[in-house]
Design a protein around this motif. Structure first.
Motif, PDB file in Angstrom:
ATOM      1  N   HIS A   1      -4.424  10.530   0.654  1.00  0.00           N
ATOM      2  CA  HIS A   1      -4.101   8.814   2.115  1.00  0.00           C
ATOM      3  C   HIS A   1      -4.541  10.654   3.198  1.00  0.00           C
ATOM      4  O   HIS A   1      -3.973  10.216   3.995  1.00  0.00           O
TER       5      HIS A   1
ATOM      6  N   HIS B   1      -5.142   3.311  -4.188  1.00  0.00           N
ATOM      7  CA  HIS B   1      -6.027   4.184  -2.773  1.00  0.00           C
ATOM      8  C   HIS B   1      -5.982   5.313  -2.561  1.00  0.00           C
ATOM      9  O   HIS B   1      -5.181   5.712  -1.377  1.00  0.00           O
TER      10      HIS B   1
ATOM     11  N   HIS C   1       3.315  -2.290   3.826  1.00  0.00           N
ATOM     12  CA  HIS C   1       4.001  -1.437   3.636  1.00  0.00           C
ATOM     13  C   HIS C   1       5.492  -0.890   3.193  1.00  0.00           C
ATOM     14  O   HIS C   1       5.464  -2.243   4.239  1.00  0.00           O
TER      15      HIS C   1
ATOM     16  N   ASP D   1       0.912  -1.092  -0.152  1.00  0.00           N
ATOM     17  CA  ASP D   1       0.217   0.477   0.319  1.00  0.00           C
ATOM     18  C   ASP D   1       1.218   1.397  -0.425  1.00  0.00           C
ATOM     19  O   ASP D   1       1.974   0.952   0.329  1.00  0.00           O
ATOM     20  N   ASP D   2       0.327   2.516  -0.105  1.00  0.00           N
ATOM     21  CA  ASP D   2       0.831   3.607  -0.709  1.00  0.00           C
ATOM     22  C   ASP D   2       1.914   3.972  -1.793  1.00  0.00           C
ATOM     23  O   ASP D   2       1.929   3.845  -2.939  1.00  0.00           O
TER      24      ASP D   2
ATOM     25  N   PRO E   1      -7.727   3.800   2.750  1.00  0.00           N
ATOM     26  CA  PRO E   1      -7.120   4.396   3.750  1.00  0.00           C
ATOM     27  C   PRO E   1      -7.034   3.947   4.742  1.00  0.00           C
ATOM     28  O   PRO E   1      -8.399   4.332   4.749  1.00  0.00           O
TER      29      PRO E   1
HETATM   30 ZN   LIG Z   1      -2.414   3.396   3.021  1.00  0.00          ZN
END
Ligand SMILES: [Zn+2]
Length: 355
Positions: free
Chosen positions: A126, A122, A293, A61-62, A169
Motif C-alpha cells: 500500500h 489490495h 475504511h 479496504d486496507d 490503493p
Molecule cells: Zn487502501
C-alpha cells in the motif's frame, strides 16, 4: 490542390475517429452474458427493475488488525441477526493489504472468511505516493497484487482460487500493467474504477453503472480520476465492479462512502440512506456500494459506525435488498435471476453463510 488536400485530411481524420470510436463502443449484439456484458445503467437480461433484486455491497479496504477487528465484529456479530431475505447471513468484502494502518493479522482474515465474507487483494505494501500505482509496471503489479493473494492464501489458509478480485490503493488504476496482470493470473474482477458526475445536481442524467466486462476497453468516463490510465487493450471476461460516486449533504461527490463528511450518527445514517434511495428509486437497481475504511470508525463517539449499523438494519427490512459480496454480484451477473426465484439462487447460499 489545397481543396483536395483539405478533403484528404478530413477523410483521414474521419477514418481515425471512426477507428477510435469503434474501439470504444461495446458491441451489444456479440457481447452476451454469461461471458460478456457492456457498461449500462439498465438491469441485465432485459429484467424490469421491479423484478431485479437490489444488491448492496459493503466493502472495507486496507489491513485487518487488532485495532479494527472490533469494528468488524460489531458490524457482523456472531449469529448475526441481519439475514438476507433468503435467510442466509449478510456478507461483506475485505480488500486486504498486508501493510497500511497496522499489519494484517491473518487469523482474523480466516475468521471473516469462515463467517461468509469475501477476501480480495489490495496489495502488500500500500505504498505512497499514490502516483506510484499509476506508473507501476506489470511486474510491480504481480509482486503487489498476486503477492498479497499468495500471502492471504498461505497465512489465512484460504484456497487461492477463492481470492478473485482486487482494488488498487488510492483507487489509482495502473492501465494495462494492472489489467494484464489480473487477466494473466485468472482474477475474476477489479473494483477500482470511479465513475459518476462530480456534483449531485447532475446525477439525474447519469444513473449508476452496472458491473461490466472489459471485452472492450472502457471509455474515459468510466475511469475518470486518471483517464490516461484506463486500460487500452481488451481483457475478455474480466469484470469491473465500478465505484459509482456518492454525494454528501453539500451535494459534492465523494469517491468512497467515507470521504463525504458527516458529523453525527443521524447525519451518517441519513447520508447513506439518501444516496441509497436515490439509486433505488431511479429504478435501475444497479448494485449500491458502501465502500469504506476502518479508519472512518475512529471518530469521536464512533458515530460513523453507529450510522452504518443503523443503515444496514434499515435496508435489511426491505424484501428485495440483498447484502452480498463482490463475487456474489458477479455470480448473479453471469446468471441473472429474478427476484421471484432469488431465494433458490445457489451462489447466494454458500455453506459459510449459515442459511
Ligand atoms: Zn487502501
Amino acid at each position: 490542390m489545397n481543396k483536395f488536400f483539405n478533403a484528404l485530411l478530413l477523410l483521414i481524420t474521419l477514418a481515425e475517429y471512426a477507428q477510435r470510436s469503434e474501439a470504444a463502443v461495446c458491441d451489444r449484439i456479440t457481447c452476451r452474458l454469461p461471458r460478456c456484458h457492456c457498461p449500462t445503467s439498465r438491469p441485465p437480461a432485459g429484467f424490469r427493475p421491479k423484478d431485479t433484486p437490489q444488491m448492496v455491497l459493503v466493502t472495507f479496504d486496507d489491513s485487518v488488525n487488532f485495532n479494527n477487528i472490533r469494528y468488524y465484529e460489531e458490524l457482523f456479530p456472531k449469529n448475526n441477526p441481519l439475514r438476507n431475505p433468503n435467510n442466509c447471513t449478510i456478507g461483506g468484502t475485505f480488500y486486504t493489504s498486508n501493510i497500511g494502518v497496522g499489519n494484517t493479522v491473518y487469523h482474523h482474515i480466516r475468521k471473516l472468511w469462515d463467517e461468509g465474507h469475501e477476501i480480495a487483494s489490495h496489495s502488500i505494501s500500500h505504498r505512497s505516493p499514490p502516483s506510484w500505482w499509476d506508473q507501476a509496471t506489470y511486474n510491480d503489479y504481480v509482486e503487489e497484487i498476486v503477492g498479497e493473494k499468495d500471502m492471504i492464501s498461505n497465512q489465512a489458509r484460504l484456497p487461492p482460487e477463492e481470492i478473485r478480485g482486487m482494488r488498487t490503493p488510492f483507487l489509482q488504476i495502473g492501465g494495462d500493467s494492472q489489467f494484464k496482470m489480473l487477466y494473466d493470473n485468472n482474477f475474476t474482477y477489479d473494483s477500482s474504477m470511479l465513475t459518476g458526475k462530480y456534483s449531485a445536481e447532475q446525477i439525474h442524467n447519469t444513473p449508476p453503472i452496472w458491473p461490466y466486462t472489459l471485452d472492450t476497453p472502457p471509455e474515459n468516463y468510466l475511469c475518470d480520476i486518471t483517464p490516461g490510465n484506463c486500460p487500452r487493450r481488451p481483457y475478455p471476461g474480466l469484470w469491473e465492479i465500478p465505484l459509482n460516486r456518492m454525494y454528501g449533504v453539500d451535494g459534492k461527490a465523494c469517491g468512497m462512502a467515507d470521504s463525504c463528511r458527516t458529523t453525527t450518527e443521524e447525519d451518517t445514517f441519513n447520508y447513506l440512506l439518501l444516496n441509497f434511495l436515490n439509486d433505488y428509486y431511479n429504478n435501475r437497481r444497479a448494485p449500491y456500494g458502501v465502500y469504506v475504511h476502518a479508519t472512518w470508525f475512529n471518530r469521536k463517539n464512533r458515530f460513523t459506525l453507529g450510522g452504518l449499523k443503523k443503515f444496514m438494519r434499515y435496508i435489511n427490512r426491505m424484501p428485495d435488498v440483498y447484502m452480498v459480496t463482490s463475487y456474489q454480484v458477479i455470480q448473479w451477473m453471469r446468471q441473472p435471476t429474478r427476484l421471484a426465484d432469488i431465494k433458490n439462487f445457489q451462489p447466494w447460499k454458500s455453506r459459510r453463510q449459515q442459511c
